[in-house]
Design an enzyme around this catalytic site. Sequence first.
Site: not given
Ligand code: ATR
Length: 273
Positions: A15-16, A65, A101, A126-127, A151-153, A216
Amino acid sequence: MDRYAVIGNPISHSKSPRIHSLFAAQTGQDLVYEALLGPIEAFAATVEAFRAAGGRGLNVTVPFKLEAFDLADRHTPRALAAGAVNTLAFDVDGILGDNTDGAGILRDISVNQGCPVAGRRVLLLGAGGAARGTVLPLLEAAPASLVIANRTASKAAGLADEFTRSGPLRPLGCGFAELAGQRFDVVINATSASLSDAAPDLPDGLYAPGSLAYDMMYGKGDTPFMRAAREQGAARLSDGLGMLVEQAAESFLLWRGVRPDTAPVLAQLRAGL
Ligand code: ATR
């Protein structure tokens, strides 16, 4: 006319071009803004060709990016903190890499949603790259606390550790289960769970009275995260369409020195979803 574009792969859905064309018309700026399909193996060459042909700047989207970060000669502090670049500006000194962003989401939350982050308890889910780009702008907005949960602490803990010296507030990193018993005023979903039509698996009771749940991602209607947040008691819900328009406005400001009025552009985009 000055040339700009968004580069990504795929790019036809972007859409940019529409957003920046509306900004240009509104502010009377004489420019063209196109969509550029970047071949996966030839990002840098495509950027250089665009620049050599007189291009003034690029927005960069998935999956480039990180390559854009490496390509830039200089970086803004917010691009350095994000470790990724979504905006390139070409000038006599070379290529400047910026990341708009985080500023875009902060502006959408604080101005468009009328929900200032200062003094609030904020949870960032998220991370990955999307979360990383949001941490510094969030800390600069002086929340009462910032928890990063993933999800992954271990990835959340690692991301939080990177920002322990960014200011007086130290973010905390944890897994989703450790959130049980805590309450937040602003919860931001920066996971990619919505892409697989899922929501992060969060404990109940996270949403304080009057809290905002912000995704987001965006689409027609509520995202899975927004639906779950409503059921769990979030008072207010927002998707990320406003963030998309606000990050574009920040790029436009960097390139042209003029801040466009985002409200009418956001309304037009919303009507077209
Ligand atoms: P982006 O650049 O969009 O942040 P990314 O670097 O691939 O994409 O990161 C995806 C994020 O979404 C991660 O934090 C991932 O969690 P994990 O580190 O545990 O993989 C999270 N994520 C993806 N699917 C998920 C789900 N179904 N439930 C919870 N977290 C999810």
